[in-house]
Design an enzyme around this catalytic site. Structure first.
Site, short mmCIF file in Angstrom:
data_model
loop_
_atom_site.label_atom_id
_atom_site.label_comp_id
_atom_site.label_asym_id
_atom_site.label_seq_id
_atom_site.Cartn_x
_atom_site.Cartn_y
_atom_site.Cartn_z
N ARG A 127 2.30 2.93 9.26
CA ARG A 127 1.49 3.65 10.24
C ARG A 127 2.32 4.22 11.40
O ARG A 127 1.78 4.98 12.21
CB ARG A 127 0.39 2.73 10.78
CG ARG A 127 -0.69 2.42 9.74
CD ARG A 127 -1.85 1.65 10.35
NE ARG A 127 -3.01 1.62 9.48
CZ ARG A 127 -3.36 0.57 8.72
NH1 ARG A 127 -2.62 -0.53 8.71
NH2 ARG A 127 -4.45 0.64 7.97
N MET A 145 0.84 -1.20 0.00
CA MET A 145 0.00 0.00 0.00
C MET A 145 0.88 1.25 0.00
O MET A 145 0.39 2.35 0.30
CB MET A 145 -0.95 -0.01 1.20
CG MET A 145 -1.90 -1.20 1.16
SD MET A 145 -3.43 -0.94 2.09
CE MET A 145 -2.81 -0.66 3.73
N GLY A 146 2.15 1.07 -0.30
CA GLY A 146 3.03 2.23 -0.44
C GLY A 146 3.54 2.76 0.89
O GLY A 146 3.43 2.12 1.93
N GLY A 166 10.94 -2.80 5.59
CA GLY A 166 10.18 -4.06 5.55
C GLY A 166 9.77 -4.39 4.13
O GLY A 166 9.99 -5.50 3.64
N HIS A 167 9.20 -3.38 3.45
CA HIS A 167 8.82 -3.58 2.04
C HIS A 167 10.05 -3.89 1.20
O HIS A 167 10.02 -4.77 0.33
CB HIS A 167 8.16 -2.32 1.47
CG HIS A 167 6.89 -1.90 2.14
ND1 HIS A 167 6.80 -0.77 2.89
CD2 HIS A 167 5.65 -2.46 2.14
CE1 HIS A 167 5.54 -0.63 3.33
NE2 HIS A 167 4.83 -1.65 2.90
N MET A 215 8.63 -2.32 11.70
CA MET A 215 8.42 -1.23 10.75
C MET A 215 7.00 -1.29 10.21
O MET A 215 6.46 -2.37 9.96
CB MET A 215 9.42 -1.33 9.61
CG MET A 215 10.81 -1.04 10.09
SD MET A 215 11.86 -0.56 8.75
CE MET A 215 13.37 -0.30 9.66
N GLN A 254 5.64 -11.54 7.18
CA GLN A 254 5.12 -12.20 8.38
C GLN A 254 4.51 -11.18 9.35
O GLN A 254 3.73 -11.53 10.22
CB GLN A 254 6.27 -12.98 9.05
CG GLN A 254 5.94 -13.65 10.37
CD GLN A 254 4.91 -14.76 10.24
OE1 GLN A 254 4.67 -15.27 9.14
NE2 GLN A 254 4.30 -15.15 11.35
N LYS A 255 4.86 -9.90 9.16
CA LYS A 255 4.27 -8.83 9.98
C LYS A 255 2.75 -8.96 10.00
O LYS A 255 2.11 -8.76 11.02
CB LYS A 255 4.69 -7.49 9.39
CG LYS A 255 3.92 -6.29 9.85
CD LYS A 255 4.47 -5.77 11.13
CE LYS A 255 3.91 -4.46 11.60
NZ LYS A 255 2.71 -3.96 10.99
P1 AMP Z 1 1.46 -2.86 3.48
O1 AMP Z 1 2.04 -1.84 2.55
O2 AMP Z 1 1.46 -2.44 4.91
O3 AMP Z 1 0.14 -3.41 3.00
O4 AMP Z 1 2.45 -4.09 3.45
C1 AMP Z 1 2.84 -4.68 2.25
C2 AMP Z 1 3.61 -5.94 2.55
O5 AMP Z 1 4.75 -5.61 3.32
C3 AMP Z 1 2.80 -6.96 3.35
O6 AMP Z 1 3.07 -8.27 2.87
C4 AMP Z 1 3.33 -6.77 4.76
O7 AMP Z 1 3.22 -7.92 5.56
C5 AMP Z 1 4.78 -6.44 4.46
N1 AMP Z 1 5.37 -5.73 5.60
C6 AMP Z 1 4.88 -4.64 6.24
N2 AMP Z 1 5.68 -4.30 7.27
C7 AMP Z 1 6.69 -5.20 7.29
C8 AMP Z 1 7.84 -5.39 8.12
N3 AMP Z 1 8.10 -4.59 9.16
N4 AMP Z 1 8.66 -6.42 7.84
C9 AMP Z 1 8.40 -7.24 6.79
N5 AMP Z 1 7.35 -7.12 5.98
C10 AMP Z 1 6.50 -6.12 6.22
#
Ligand code: AMP
Length: 286
Positions: free
Chosen positions: A188, A30-31, A36-37, A185, A149-150
């Site tokens: 939010r 979601m950008g 992490g991303h 990370m 895995q977050k």
């Molecule tokens: P989001 O942009 O928050 O929807 O996350 C996109 C992807 O990044 C999802 O598969 C999340 O699980 C992963 N993600 C988010 N935060 C982390 C993190 N701290 N470490 C590893 N992967 C993450």
């Protein structure tokens, strides 16, 4: 790097890769990208010759009153980071491209997998996730999709959907990347006030406490959760949404721990809801 806005273009790119026998990996996001991303993008790069990143703040996974409107966005920074990482395609559709007028279909993973944890607290959330991920898979046709895995329950839901629908996608789930003080990370995290940010590592402290107790022989989930909640209570600004120990595959509550179990946390700091988790293991990693 190409920036693509249209589903047709994304599919055409993927198909052109396949014609050249290139393996395609997709990293859905979601950008507002963070390390992490980027760790997911690096895994994608190392296991496929073409990498697509999707950037879409998916409205259907937000309930009314959640943070859809104020979700952090920085397209220029995100695209620069993707370019630096050697991403081939950044797929960043408008909402109307994904949900055109008359859109009426929902992919819904039912049962215990989505009934507890975030499924219970965020009604409709996993329907939104499953629907958009199914669409991203049918648009981008990846051979591999990489998740974190977050969002452990999300990864389990996506895995279940892929098996149930025979989607020809391999799913990789990668470890949680953390700040130096242990805070997982998250896009939010920018919502946190300085005081909340100081207290937010309490989630990781609670996870570590539980892991230590398990290594010391504790197997009773209620006893573990009492300790976990005690640690979380040491942060005055933390309001526990849930703290549960569940099966790593089915997400159903566990009373007595077997070889491993998932400790999942959701904690509010003000209006900001943080999630984190750990797979509790009976033996330290070799
Ligand atoms: P989001 O942009 O928050 O929807 O996350 C996109 C992807 O990044 C999802 O598969 C999340 O699980 C992963 N993600 C988010 N935060 C982390 C993190 N701290 N470490 C590893 N992967 C993450």
């Amino acid at each position: 790097m190409q920036i693509l806005r249209r589903a047709e273009e994304a599919r055409a790119f993927s198909r052109s890769c396949k014609r050249e026998a290139r393996r395609v990996a997709l990293v859905p996001t979601m950008g507002y990208l963070h390390e992490g991303h980027l760790s997911l993008i690096r895994v994608a790069k190392s296991s496929a010759s073409s990498v697509m990143v999707s950037l879409f703040v998916n409205p259907t996974q937000f309930a009314p009153g959640e943070d859809l409107d104020r979700y952090p966005r920085d397209f220029e920074r995100d695209s620069a980071l993707c370019r630096q990482e050697g991403v081939d395609v950044l797929f960043a559709p408008e909402a109307t491209e994904i949900y055109p007028d008359g859109f009426s279909t929902k992919v819904s993973v039912q049962g215990p997998l989505t009934e507890g944890l975030c499924g219970a607290r965020r009604p409709g959330h996993f329907d939104g996730v499953a629907t958009v991920v199914a669409k991203l898979f049918t648009i981008c046709e990846p051979d591999l999709a990489v998740f974190g895995q977050k969002d452990a329950q999300q990864a389990a839901v996506v895995g279940r959907m892929v098996r149930d629908l025979n989607l020809p996608v391999e799913i990789a789930v990668e470890p949680i990347v953390r700040e130096a003080d242990g805070l997982a990370m998250s896009s939010r995290n920018v919502y946190l006030s300085p005081e909340e940010r100081t207290q937010a590592p309490v989630l990781k402290m609670a996870l570590d406490t539980a892991q230590r107790l398990v290594l010391a022989g504790e197997r009773d989930a209620s006893a573990l959760l009492r300790e976990v909640k005690g640690v979380l209570a040491s942060a005055p600004l933390a309001k526990v949404d849930y703290a549960e120990i569940v099966d790593t595959v089915t997400m159903e509550p566990v009373q007595i721990l077997g070889k491993e179990a998932l400790l999942a946390l959701a904690v509010f700091f003000g209006a900001t809801r943080l999630i984190d988790n750990a797979i509790l293991k009976q033996a330290a990693k070799q």
